[in-house]
Design an enzyme around this catalytic site. Structure first.
Site, PDB file in Angstrom:
ATOM      1  N   THR A 115      18.280 -16.310 -32.429  1.00 31.90           N
ATOM      2  CA  THR A 115      19.223 -17.268 -32.249  1.00 31.90           C
ATOM      3  C   THR A 115      20.095 -17.968 -31.195  1.00 31.90           C
ATOM      4  OG1 THR A 115      18.656 -18.393 -34.118  1.00 31.90           O
ATOM      5  CG2 THR A 115      20.330 -19.153 -33.359  1.00 31.90           C
TER       6      THR A 115
ATOM      7  N   HIS B  35      23.481 -31.553 -22.852  1.00 33.92           N
ATOM      8  CA  HIS B  35      23.967 -31.249 -23.690  1.00 33.92           C
ATOM      9  C   HIS B  35      22.798 -29.878 -24.401  1.00 33.92           C
ATOM     10  CE1 HIS B  35      25.020 -30.073 -28.063  1.00 33.92           C
ATOM     11  NE2 HIS B  35      26.140 -31.588 -27.236  1.00 33.92           N
TER      12      HIS B  35
ATOM     13  N   SER C 179      15.108 -22.075 -32.756  1.00 38.46           N
ATOM     14  CA  SER C 179      15.104 -20.902 -32.427  1.00 38.46           C
ATOM     15  C   SER C 179      13.522 -20.062 -33.490  1.00 38.46           C
ATOM     16  CB  SER C 179      16.327 -20.469 -32.875  1.00 38.46           C
ATOM     17  OG  SER C 179      17.052 -20.625 -31.968  1.00 38.46           O
TER      18      SER C 179
ATOM     19  N   THR D 263     -14.522  23.789 -26.762  1.00 37.84           N
ATOM     20  CA  THR D 263     -13.850  23.318 -28.054  1.00 37.84           C
ATOM     21  C   THR D 263     -13.220  24.365 -28.867  1.00 37.84           C
ATOM     22  OG1 THR D 263     -16.390  24.163 -28.933  1.00 37.84           O
ATOM     23  CG2 THR D 263     -16.567  22.105 -28.767  1.00 37.84           C
ATOM     24  N   HIS D 264     -13.156  23.632 -29.215  1.00 38.19           N
ATOM     25  CA  HIS D 264     -11.714  24.115 -30.164  1.00 38.19           C
ATOM     26  C   HIS D 264     -10.200  25.048 -29.241  1.00 38.19           C
ATOM     27  CE1 HIS D 264     -13.565  23.270 -34.232  1.00 38.19           C
ATOM     28  NE2 HIS D 264     -14.756  23.646 -33.568  1.00 38.19           N
TER      29      HIS D 264
ATOM     30  N   SER E  74      10.372  24.314 -10.497  1.00 37.65           N
ATOM     31  CA  SER E  74      11.519  25.075 -11.028  1.00 37.65           C
ATOM     32  C   SER E  74      12.392  25.449 -10.091  1.00 37.65           C
ATOM     33  CB  SER E  74      10.694  26.285 -11.261  1.00 37.65           C
ATOM     34  OG  SER E  74      11.587  27.631 -12.125  1.00 37.65           O
TER      35      SER E  74
ATOM     36  N   LYS F 295       6.688  27.039  -7.468  1.00 39.92           N
ATOM     37  CA  LYS F 295       6.690  27.443  -8.260  1.00 39.92           C
ATOM     38  C   LYS F 295       5.519  25.935  -8.960  1.00 39.92           C
ATOM     39  CE  LYS F 295       6.328  28.025 -14.116  1.00 39.92           C
ATOM     40  NZ  LYS F 295       6.375  25.991 -14.152  1.00 39.92           N
ATOM     41  N   ILE F 296       4.691  24.982  -8.564  1.00 39.17           N
ATOM     42  CA  ILE F 296       3.976  23.171  -8.822  1.00 39.17           C
ATOM     43  C   ILE F 296       4.479  22.825 -10.376  1.00 39.17           C
ATOM     44  CG2 ILE F 296       2.838  21.891  -7.536  1.00 39.17           C
ATOM     45  CD1 ILE F 296       4.807  23.004  -6.423  1.00 39.17           C
ATOM     46  N   ASN F 297       4.380  22.083 -11.078  1.00 40.11           N
ATOM     47  CA  ASN F 297       3.933  21.855 -12.504  1.00 40.11           C
ATOM     48  C   ASN F 297       3.544  20.136 -12.540  1.00 40.11           C
ATOM     49  OD1 ASN F 297       5.036  24.071 -13.650  1.00 40.11           O
ATOM     50  ND2 ASN F 297       7.569  23.321 -13.890  1.00 40.11           N
TER      51      ASN F 297
ATOM     52  N   GLU G 188       2.979  15.312 -17.125  1.00 41.86           N
ATOM     53  CA  GLU G 188       3.970  15.625 -18.379  1.00 41.86           C
ATOM     54  C   GLU G 188       4.465  13.587 -18.455  1.00 41.86           C
ATOM     55  OE1 GLU G 188       6.735  18.423 -16.790  1.00 41.86           O
ATOM     56  OE2 GLU G 188       4.597  19.907 -17.148  1.00 41.86           O
TER      57      GLU G 188
END
Length: 469
Positions: free
Chosen positions: A103, A131, A142, A189-190, A320, A326-328, A333
């Protein structure tokens, strides 16, 4: 005006209250500002746009029904259009965590549009010559306006943000499906070596996930297309013209170019928000698809020397602050984090959607906010993931070839030729003696070299069939 020229006095049923002199909002909004100093988080831009659409459509319907004058309706429409276009976003300060019906935000819209409309007609702000209740909110409550705005905002977010972004991602994945079709690699797999697949086949799986996700999202749009407008306080439609909902929905469709219709049952539309919960479930499911794909691509690009290394990831930024060079997989992510947020949002939406009591659901503002945040995160995330990560991936064909030729799972192809037990013996020997499956099968006399080449064919193993010499 008070002695302090920075304020004016407005009044409502509770009495007088000071309002900033340059504010378009009025007394009820000011009380809400004071009552809810909770999160400093305001309602989403798409939701404010949707409120403007509702008020503009309502003015048109009420003018057509002869319930407000053409001059007043015209000024309301002009002011509402400014709200739709974002010209008055700073005039919507009410916190998300407020009255559960929303409201305070509905009255915020009514007051802003009324005062701006009055100004457009040459009257003073605060004069109530237009008004907020008797004109801007005429024939509404509402309790039907807020769920109507929720559905409009959610539908538009899906139509204009989520679906285009997912289509971009689907296209980028399809491009890689084609580009990587001849790259044979080790299946897993696994998290253990399994029979070979083509890298393009894996990307085809990802592409299909997004394709099916688009189908799932598309199926929820008709539910969001049902609007509660016309139910007023409890769903009975008290104090609104019987023709108001139809006329207002027609105006909403003209404004949005989408397909809305009056709710089948106004009591359901106001007391429950199952459609919002269902629709958010589709967003959450597609977010899970992106989460899975991002996880996989991070693993396949792990390295560059001591990981799987089957994909070469884009160098979007240094990874880093301490390890030079270093490349992330930073974009992937971000997708994982987006999914975590959307899952959290879904807990709120699921609880809120089921939280109706008797004739009204009282979780409307937080439902709308969490839904729209999820839609925005999913859309922006999918677009960024598509163009700044997936599109820039390359296959490391040499690594894929070396790994697949050393895989013990190639022994699976020996089953039809020499039997499972003998194939298991070959695989064990290959592991213990550091040999390939081909070498072990030949060394133990199960196959000749030519037979081994014919039976143990990684490319052929990526298609259905039984391999024999």
């Amino acid at each position: 005006m008070t002695e302090d020229s920075d304020e004016r006095i407005e009044s409502d049923s509770l009495g007088d209250i000071a309002v900033p002199s340059d504010a378009y909002w009025g007394a009820q909004t000011q009380r809400a500002i004071q009552n809810f100093p909770i999160s400093n988080q305001q309602m989403d831009r798409r939701f404010i746009r949707a409120l403007g659409i509702v008020k503009k459509a309502a003015a048109t319907a009420n003018e057509q029904l002869g319930l407000i004058s053409p001059e007043t309706a015209s000024a309301i429409r002009e002011a509402a259009t400014e709200v739709i276009d974002g010209e008055h976003d700073d005039q919507f300060p009410v916190d998300v965590f407020q009255t559960g019906s929303g409201t305070s935000t509905n009255m915020n819209a009514n007051e802003v549009i009324a005062n701006r409309a009055a100004e457009l007609m040459g009257a003073a702000i605060g004069s109530k010559s237009v008004h907020p209740n008797d004109h801007v909110n005429f024939g509404q409550s509402s309790n039907d306006v807020i769920p109507t705005a929720m559905h409009i905002a959610a539908y538009e977010a899906i139509e204009h943000d989520v679906e285009p972004a997912l289509k971009t991602l689907e296209q980028r994945l399809a491009e890689k499906e084609t580009a990587f079709d001849d790259v044979v690699k080790t299946g897993r797999t696994h998290l253990q070596d399994a029979t070979p697949v083509r890298l393009g086949q894996e990307f085809g799986g990802y592409r299909t996930q997004i394709e099916k996700g688009l189908d799932r999202i598309g199926r929820v749009k008709p539910e969001l297309g049902e609007l509660a407008l016309g139910g007023t306080a409890v769903g009975t439609g008290l104090n609104t013209h019987p023709d108001f909902p139809e006329l207002a929905v027609e105006a909403i469709n003209e404004e949005t170019w989408l397909e809305f219709q009056e709710a089948d049952n106004h009591f359901e539309a106001q007391a429950a928000h199952d459609a919002m919960a269902h629709a958010h479930g589709a967003l959450r499911t597609v977010s899970g698809s992106l989460h899975k794909i991002a996880h996989d691509l991070r693993l396949l690009a792990s390295g560059p020397r001591n990981g799987l290394g089957e994909l070469v990831q884009p160098e979007n930024q240094p990874g880093s602050s301490i390890m030079p060079g270093k490349i992330n997989p930073v974009v992937a992510e971000s997708i994982n984090q987006i999914h975590a947020q959307i899952v959290g949002n879904h807990a709120t939406v699921a609880l809120g959607g089921a939280g109706g009591q008797l004739n009204l659901n009282l979780y409307k503002p937080v439902l709308a906010t969490n839904f729209l945040q999820s839609a925005r995160l999913l859309a922006n995330g999918a677009e960024t993931f598509a163009n700044r990560f997936v599109a820039k991936l390359e296959a490391n064909e040499e690594t894929c070839s070396d790994q697949v030729n050393q895989s013990l799972a190639l022994g699976t192809a020996l089953n039809p030729a020499i039997g499972y037990d003998a194939a298991a013996e070959v695989a064990k020997a290959a592991l213990e003696e550091g040999l390939s499956i081909r070498e072990a099968a030949v060394n133990r006399g199960y196959l000749t070299e030519s037979e081994a080449e014919s039976v143990i064919d990684p490319i052929a193993m990526t298609e259905p069939g039984i391999l024999t010499d």
